[in-house]
Design a protein around this motif. Structure first.
Motif, PDB file in Angstrom:
ATOM      1  N   LEU A  67       0.731  -1.541   0.068  1.00 56.25           N
ATOM      2  CA  LEU A  67      -0.456  -0.113   0.191  1.00 56.25           C
ATOM      3  C   LEU A  67       1.361   1.572   0.306  1.00 56.25           C
ATOM      4  O   LEU A  67       0.886   2.390  -1.356  1.00 56.25           O
ATOM      5  CB  LEU A  67      -0.720  -0.314   1.036  1.00 56.25           C
ATOM      6  N   VAL A  68       1.762   1.259   1.097  1.00 63.41           N
ATOM      7  CA  VAL A  68       2.929   2.133   1.277  1.00 63.41           C
ATOM      8  C   VAL A  68       3.365   2.818  -0.952  1.00 63.41           C
ATOM      9  O   VAL A  68       3.406   4.020  -0.977  1.00 63.41           O
ATOM     10  CB  VAL A  68       4.366   2.137   2.284  1.00 63.41           C
ATOM     11  N   THR A  69       3.889   1.439  -1.215  1.00 65.45           N
ATOM     12  CA  THR A  69       5.113   1.797  -2.524  1.00 65.45           C
ATOM     13  C   THR A  69       3.677   2.398  -3.486  1.00 65.45           C
ATOM     14  O   THR A  69       4.455   3.175  -3.963  1.00 65.45           O
ATOM     15  CB  THR A  69       5.188   0.520  -2.568  1.00 65.45           C
ATOM     16  N   SER A  70       2.305   2.009  -3.335  1.00 61.80           N
ATOM     17  CA  SER A  70       1.199   2.136  -4.087  1.00 61.80           C
ATOM     18  C   SER A  70       1.158   3.862  -4.077  1.00 61.80           C
ATOM     19  O   SER A  70       0.827   4.488  -5.173  1.00 61.80           O
ATOM     20  CB  SER A  70       0.170   1.335  -4.334  1.00 61.80           C
ATOM     21  N   VAL A  71       1.352   4.274  -3.019  1.00 59.80           N
ATOM     22  CA  VAL A  71       1.314   5.749  -2.784  1.00 59.80           C
ATOM     23  C   VAL A  71       2.093   6.218  -3.325  1.00 59.80           C
ATOM     24  O   VAL A  71       2.171   7.269  -4.220  1.00 59.80           O
ATOM     25  CB  VAL A  71       0.627   6.290  -1.218  1.00 59.80           C
ATOM     26  N   VAL A  72       3.058   6.405  -3.227  1.00 59.94           N
ATOM     27  CA  VAL A  72       4.546   6.954  -4.030  1.00 59.94           C
ATOM     28  C   VAL A  72       4.527   6.626  -5.646  1.00 59.94           C
ATOM     29  O   VAL A  72       4.391   7.427  -6.218  1.00 59.94           O
ATOM     30  CB  VAL A  72       6.004   5.803  -3.353  1.00 59.94           C
ATOM     31  N   GLY A  73       3.844   5.512  -5.721  1.00 62.43           N
ATOM     32  CA  GLY A  73       4.350   5.200  -7.271  1.00 62.43           C
ATOM     33  C   GLY A  73       3.224   6.514  -7.545  1.00 62.43           C
ATOM     34  O   GLY A  73       3.289   6.484  -9.063  1.00 62.43           O
ATOM     35  N   ALA A  74       1.771   6.409  -6.983  1.00 66.87           N
ATOM     36  CA  ALA A  74       0.565   7.721  -7.169  1.00 66.87           C
ATOM     37  C   ALA A  74       1.682   8.461  -7.534  1.00 66.87           C
ATOM     38  O   ALA A  74       1.027   9.766  -8.843  1.00 66.87           O
ATOM     39  CB  ALA A  74      -0.309   7.174  -6.335  1.00 66.87           C
ATOM     40  N   PHE A  75       2.476   8.954  -7.347  1.00 67.69           N
ATOM     41  CA  PHE A  75       2.762  10.345  -7.222  1.00 67.69           C
ATOM     42  C   PHE A  75       3.661  10.810  -8.660  1.00 67.69           C
ATOM     43  O   PHE A  75       3.209  11.448  -9.498  1.00 67.69           O
ATOM     44  CB  PHE A  75       4.280  11.047  -6.137  1.00 67.69           C
ATOM     45  N   TYR A  76       3.894   9.369  -9.621  1.00 68.39           N
ATOM     46  CA  TYR A  76       4.472   9.645 -10.672  1.00 68.39           C
ATOM     47  C   TYR A  76       3.681   9.346 -11.773  1.00 68.39           C
ATOM     48  O   TYR A  76       3.395  10.188 -12.415  1.00 68.39           O
ATOM     49  CB  TYR A  76       5.961   8.871 -10.825  1.00 68.39           C
ATOM     50  N   TYR A  77       2.370   9.021 -11.165  1.00 61.60           N
ATOM     51  CA  TYR A  77       1.321   8.523 -12.387  1.00 61.60           C
ATOM     52  C   TYR A  77       0.492   9.852 -12.299  1.00 61.60           C
ATOM     53  O   TYR A  77      -0.049   9.990 -13.202  1.00 61.60           O
ATOM     54  CB  TYR A  77       0.436   7.500 -11.886  1.00 61.60           C
ATOM     55  N   ILE A  78       0.596  10.283 -11.821  1.00 61.58           N
ATOM     56  CA  ILE A  78      -0.732  11.774 -10.717  1.00 61.58           C
ATOM     57  C   ILE A  78       0.321  12.768 -11.929  1.00 61.58           C
ATOM     58  O   ILE A  78       0.079  13.824 -12.306  1.00 61.58           O
ATOM     59  CB  ILE A  78      -0.795  11.818  -9.758  1.00 61.58           C
ATOM     60  N   ARG A  79       1.425  12.608 -11.982  1.00 60.76           N
ATOM     61  CA  ARG A  79       2.628  13.956 -12.619  1.00 60.76           C
ATOM     62  C   ARG A  79       1.958  13.994 -14.136  1.00 60.76           C
ATOM     63  O   ARG A  79       1.830  15.599 -14.269  1.00 60.76           O
ATOM     64  CB  ARG A  79       4.221  13.531 -12.019  1.00 60.76           C
ATOM     65  N   ILE A  80       2.024  12.892 -14.266  1.00 66.16           N
ATOM     66  CA  ILE A  80       2.396  12.622 -16.623  1.00 66.16           C
ATOM     67  C   ILE A  80       0.303  13.696 -16.214  1.00 66.16           C
ATOM     68  O   ILE A  80       0.181  14.396 -17.021  1.00 66.16           O
ATOM     69  CB  ILE A  80       1.481  11.582 -16.638  1.00 66.16           C
ATOM     70  N   VAL A  81      -0.876  13.187 -15.107  1.00 67.37           N
ATOM     71  CA  VAL A  81      -1.765  13.888 -15.448  1.00 67.37           C
ATOM     72  C   VAL A  81      -1.900  15.592 -15.437  1.00 67.37           C
ATOM     73  O   VAL A  81      -2.274  15.938 -16.258  1.00 67.37           O
ATOM     74  CB  VAL A  81      -2.680  13.055 -14.108  1.00 67.37           C
ATOM     75  N   LYS A  82      -1.288  15.568 -14.194  1.00 68.56           N
ATOM     76  CA  LYS A  82      -0.345  17.233 -14.355  1.00 68.56           C
ATOM     77  C   LYS A  82       0.366  17.781 -15.597  1.00 68.56           C
ATOM     78  O   LYS A  82      -0.110  18.655 -16.075  1.00 68.56           O
ATOM     79  CB  LYS A  82       0.429  16.936 -12.965  1.00 68.56           C
ATOM     80  N   VAL A  83       1.194  17.398 -16.496  1.00 70.04           N
ATOM     81  CA  VAL A  83       2.134  17.754 -17.384  1.00 70.04           C
ATOM     82  C   VAL A  83       0.708  17.830 -18.311  1.00 70.04           C
ATOM     83  O   VAL A  83       0.845  18.841 -18.566  1.00 70.04           O
ATOM     84  CB  VAL A  83       2.741  16.950 -17.718  1.00 70.04           C
TER      85      VAL A  83
END
Lengths: 204, 479
Positions: B412-428
């Motif tokens: 769960l912790v690593t999926s939260v960390v991983g969510a950061f870079y996926y959502i960064r793409i959405v932000k871009v």
């Protein structure tokens, strides 16, 4: 029995002597020739223990293909072997170490030291007698019946290797003139010869 | 000596696929280079037809060729996932191959042969059959990784993949020889029988470790992942897309089958390997991806992370866990198809672009694709109600049920960390200063795949039980 023993010692002695000469010969071409001699004698040793299929493979694959390939490399590439040889003394300790490790391993195998008990099935697996059926026939009988599935997949793997080699290396070169016999034969007199009426005193 | 003909009926789908590959190869050789497009189309049809044959074959457990080949519910499920994954990638690679002048007929033929290798290894029921299938798949993959001959990066990718792949094959063979020596059998049933004995010999454990390491290499799980980012970045983009989809599914199927079928009774021994491998993969996938600027590299790390999550289910070692793995892989393959359509559309006048920053302004230039990519990124991150969430949900639930609470928490912790870079793409995509638009909109096939993938991702929440039920049956057939 006596003949076989004598033959064994003769072949074994020649194998070792030839193997020694492979690394001792000055001329690399001689080294390769000694290597071929060693392969042939090793094949003879296989025949002596009744493994004639291995002997054939050794001659066909190692002598026929690998050694010839070595020969090509030695003769076609400009490798300075005297230069390669210079570091021999420097690497001798490492070579000696590897040799010692190998000897220790052989001793361990002979001494019967193992990580765990070998499966009784494997240990008790009967070695087929060479007198009943020669092992080339035995291998063929297994390979084309019981193991046909693996044999066919192996064929597909080789096909992939072949396609791969062609895909990665074949290229159409520009400006290469190829002979097209069909095109040559299809030419008529009208295509090939042009009659030009030239007035006297002028060029074409 | 008379021998009876082995029963070929469980093998019809594979025979058809092999025949199709050979016929298309002949067709390509005789019709020349201009036939690439039609052969690609035929190959897609062949893959889908093979999937149909697999389904038509039914799911009862049958073995043939002296127990080397097994067909069961599990094999049917994973084969269909791999075959459809391969067909999907073949559909979306057409435009790229034409634009880069790489549309040669060998590409679809090699994909067919690689997929055939996957089917054979999914159905492998002994160590030799497994190895043969694995090599058939891997050799074809090495070649297509280096398919862009005039690109140094592609050649490097192919060479790297080949050398490291050969190393892992060596490890596999070493482990397999140990297993044969200490169990007296290459068949999974035979190994399982020996392993069920009260005292398992040390040699079997050594063999198990080597085989597990080699298989972890094939699915690029940490610590055997080193080749992945370089190969993914260097290989032509459609090939990378293929690597990320079908072979991963087949590889995971292989790991599951070997661990459950052959070493089912040695659970404690391999479960600790799987736990460590999955924790490392999840962590590396999450942390190493943060700094990436190249989207293909990012997807490489993302795939490493996803393998970690899938292995969580295997580490649980229960029917629920395997069900989770199967659901996860199906969802993963479908999501990947959509993401790679977007990556393959990143083309400007000067050629393909691969940087994440180049996606800026996609929301303005192509709102539909921007929306689809955003949905897929949320899904990869595992945010409900997207399909990716359910994949993670089932494996983590199985881990908790099996008492592996720490593993689930780390996941769960690593999926939260991983969510950061996926959502960064959405932000871009949505918030950054727009960059130049991509040209030439996607082909019809690509649109269909993107639409299908996005629709599946969004609508999975409506009826998750239908897929889970099928996966559950498939998983149960292993036990």
């Amino acid at each position: 029995m006596m003949v076989a023993t004598t033959a064994f010692y003769v072949f074994a002695a020649i194998t070792i002597a030839a193997a020694f000469m492979v690394i001792a010969a000055r001329n690399p071409v001689h080294s390769v020739l000694y290597l071929i001699l060693a392969f042939f004698n090793a094949a003879a040793l296989f025949v002596l223990i009744g493994a004639e299929f291995l002997a054939m493979i050794l001659v066909i694959v190692y002598v026929g293909a690998v050694a010839v390939l070595f020969m090509f490399v030695v003769m076609m590439l400009d490798i300075n072997f005297t230069e390669l040889r210079e570091g021999v003394l420097q690497y001798l300790p490492i070579g000696a170490l590897v040799g010692v490790i190998l000897v220790v391993e052989v001793l361990l195998v002979v001494g019967g030291i193992a990580v765990g008990p070998l499966s009784p099935d494997v240990a008790a697996a009967p070695a087929p007698m060479s007198s009943d059926v020669e092992n080339t026939r035995a291998l063929g009988q297994l390979l084309y019946t019981q193991y046909i599935y693996f044999f066919q997949i192996a064929g597909l793997i080789l096909l992939v290797a072949m396609i791969g080699a062609i895909v990665l290396t074949l290229r159409q070169r520009e400006g290469v003139r190829k002979q097209s016999i069909a095109a040559q034969n299809a030419r008529t007199r009208e295509d090939a010869v042009e009659l030009v009426d030239i007035k006297p005193g002028s060029g074409i | 000596m008379m021998t009876t003909m082995p029963d070929l009926s469980p093998l019809y789908a594979e025979l058809f696929l092999a025949g199709a590959a050979l016929v298309l190869l002949m067709l390509g050789v005789f019709r020349g280079e201009q036939s690439a497009r039609s052969i690609s189309g035929f190959a897609v049809i062949a893959l889908i037809a093979t999937a149909g044959l697999v389904l038509a074959g039914g799911g009862e457990t049958v073995t043939t060729f002296g127990g080397s080949f097994i067909s069961d519910q599990f094999a049917v499920y994973m084969k269909v996932v791999s075959l459809l994954g391969a067909a999907m990638i073949l559909v979306i690679s057409g435009p790229y191959m034409q634009a880069e002048k790489m549309d040669r007929f060998e590409y679809p033929v090699l994909i067919l042969l690689a997929t055939l290798g996957m089917c054979l290894m999914i159905s492998a029921n002994d160590l030799i059959a497994l190895y043969m299938g694995l090599e058939l798949q891997s050799l074809a993959l090495y070649v297509i990784a280096a398919f862009k001959r005039n690109s140094q990066r592609s050649t490097e990718a192919g060479l790297k993949y080949f050398v490291l792949g050969a190393l892992s094959s060596g490890m596999y063979l070493y482990g397999a020889s140990m297993l044969y020596g200490f169990t007296g059998s290459v068949g999974f049933e035979g190994i399982a029988q020996s392993a069920a004995a009260a005292e398992v010999s040390g040699g079997v454990v050594i063999g198990l470790v080597f085989v597990a390491a080699a298989l972890a290499f094939k699915i690029s799980a940490v610590p055997f992942h080193m080749w992945t980012p370089d190969v993914y970045e260097g290989a032509p983009t459609p090939v990378t897309a293929f690597f990320a989809a079908a072979p991963k599914a087949a590889g995971v199927a292989l790991v599951v089958r070997v661990m459950i079928d052959a070493f089912g009774t040695m659970g404690p021994q391999w479960q600790q390997i799987m736990i460590v491998v999955s924790i490392l993969s999840m962590a590396l996938g999450a942390f190493a991806a943060i700094g990436q600027t190249n989207i293909k590299r990012l997807m490489a790390y993302s795939s490493i992370g996803h393998m970690g999550y899938a292995l969580v289910g295997l580490a649980a070692g229960t029917v629920e866990g395997i069900t989770g793995v199967l659901v996860y892989m199906a969802i993963y393959v479908v999501m990947n198809g959509g993401v790679w359509v977007c990556i393959l559309s990143m083309r400007r006048a000067e050629g393909m672009v691969e940087n994440i920053d180049d996606l800026a302004g996609l929301a303005k230039n192509n709102p539909t694709m921007a929306f689809a990519l955003a949905v897929l990124m949320f899904s990869l991150a595992g945010i409900p109600p997207m399909a990716g969430f359910f994949g993670k949900f089932y494996v983590f639930m199985a881990a908790v049920d099996a008492g592996l609470i720490t593993l689930a928490v780390i996941g769960l912790v690593t999926s939260v960390v991983g969510a950061f870079y996926y959502i960064r793409i959405v932000k871009v995509i949505y918030m950054d200063e727009p960059a130049a638009a991509f040209d030439a909109p996607a082909s019809g096939g690509m649109r269909v795949v993107l639409l299908g993938s996005t629709a599946f991702t969004i609508l999975f929440v409506v009826a998750p039980s239908s897929l889970v039920e099928v996966a559950g049956k498939a998983a149960a057939s292993l036990f």
